[in-house]
Design a protein around this motif. Structure first.
Motif: not given
Length: 381
Positions: A316-324, A371-378, A326-329, A347-354
């Protein structure tokens, strides 16, 4: 570098971020797929697949997904729970009597799926060939005592997870674990995903190799120091017993075996398709999906020596932990694989990422490339 594939024009900055990965002279091959609500927004690939750098990465190139495989196994197990063939909270020894030895009589499938069973490693040194002997590995786990009191603390099981969960799936389904998982999870969605790859598909598999000169972040360096300096420690045993775990990725016998912790083969499209199937209810009902993605444990990990947060067979995402993150919600869930491949859902954006790559990075949890790609996606949304 020529980027192949498709992208919706809204996501051109994401395509550019993917292309920028290949500015690294060590970058070899990679693919990226993003889906939303049944629609493919981005499906890109580039680079080379073979060791010599002569064979281009193709639309249907496969690569070892390492621990991305774990969530596929967890979903198959939860389907068997829904059918009444497995139980999350009954002792695993009810179905697997020999497992009760050495103080494991109360360990449950839930504890294994959320890495709280105390069985991330086998203490007794094993020969290299044991890796490919299912019965030898399950016997070793039957004899292994928990490293800590089950249910009290968590320690990621990088490879034993596959024999533990896989043996329960085997006993409940009557099929080999990889066959059962693929039939339940990949085949219904038409995913190009395999656990136990047919020899006829070997020509499609990318050769995996490690990038040199990057020591990673503090978590990666801490784990490396422990595994190199304390060969008998639990983290060392978790990653290197049998010792062949570290050297088998490109071997035919690794591709053929059915080890649902680490040897799934697929591509970015199969990862995104799997998480899209979780989001749209194709694979699990709402109750089981909520169980998969509910926080079961968070804190310092006894194996990875960094902070982890687990659902059942997913991180599960750990938004405040840099190495943990995913880079989205903050509700994102999924699983990274060793070296950089990753699949997850937001799930908030209904996005699936590979994202998959055959250029292994050194990071313990999330790879900065993904992570960089996920942030670019956002930023494109």
């Amino acid at each position: 570098m020529q980027i192949q594939g498709y992208f919706d024009l809204q996501f051109e900055p994401l395509k550019d971020a993917f292309a920028a990965l290949f500015e690294d002279p060590q970058a070899r091959g990679a693919a990226l797929c993003v889906q939303r609500g049944g629609e493919t927004l981005v499906d890109l690939w580039a680079g080379v697949a073979d060791r010599e750098g002569q064979q281009a990465w193709h639309s249907d190139t496969l690569v070892n997904l390492f621990s991305c495989t774990k969530t596929f196994a967890a979903v198959a197990a939860l389907q068997l729970v829904a059918e009444g063939k497995l139980a999350l909270d009954a002792p695993m020894a009810d179905l697997w009597p020999a497992f009760a030895a050495a103080g494991k009589g109360g360990i449950t499938l839930r504890q294994v799926l959320c890495h709280q069973a105390g069985l991330p490693a086998i203490a007794q040194p094993l020969p290299a060939e044991a890796l490919y002997d299912w019965d030898a590995m399950t016997r070793a786990l039957e004899e292994q005592a928990p490293w800590w009191t089950p249910g009290e603390g968590q320690g990621y099981a990088p490879i034993t997870y596959g024999w533990l969960v896989g043996e329960m799936i085997r006993r409940a389904s009557g099929r080999e674990p990889g066959d059962a998982i693929v039939a339940r999870v990949a085949a219904p969605l038409g995913l190009d995903f395999h656990i136990g790859l047919d020899d006829a598909e070997f020509h499609r598999v990318a050769h995996v190799s490690r990038a040199k000169g990057n020591s990673g972040d503090a978590a990666a360096q801490r784990l490396l120091r422990t595994t190199m300096g304390e060969p008998n420690s639990m983290p060392s045993r978790a990653f290197a017993n049998p010792p062949s775990v570290l050297t088998s990725t490109n071997k035919p016998e690794w591709r053929r075996m059915q080890q649902p912790a680490a040897n799934g083969h697929g591509n970015a499209r199969s990862l995104a398709g799997f998480y899209a199937g979780l989001l749209d209810g194709s694979l699990l009902d709402a109750e089981r999906l909520a169980e998969l993605t509910r926080e079961h444990g968070v804190g310092e990990d006894k194996t990875l020596l960094t902070r982890t947060r687990f659902g059942l067979g997913c991180m599960l995402d750990q938004p405040g932990v840099a190495n943990a993150t995913y880079g989205l919600g903050p509700r994102a869930f999924g699983h990274p694989g060793a070296g950089g491949s990753i699949g997850f859902a937001d799930p908030e954006r209904d996005l699936a990422f590979g994202f998959v790559t055959n250029t292994l990075g050194p990071y313990v949890l999330m790879d900065p490339r993904a992570q960089g790609l996920a942030r670019a996606l956002a930023d494109c949304l």
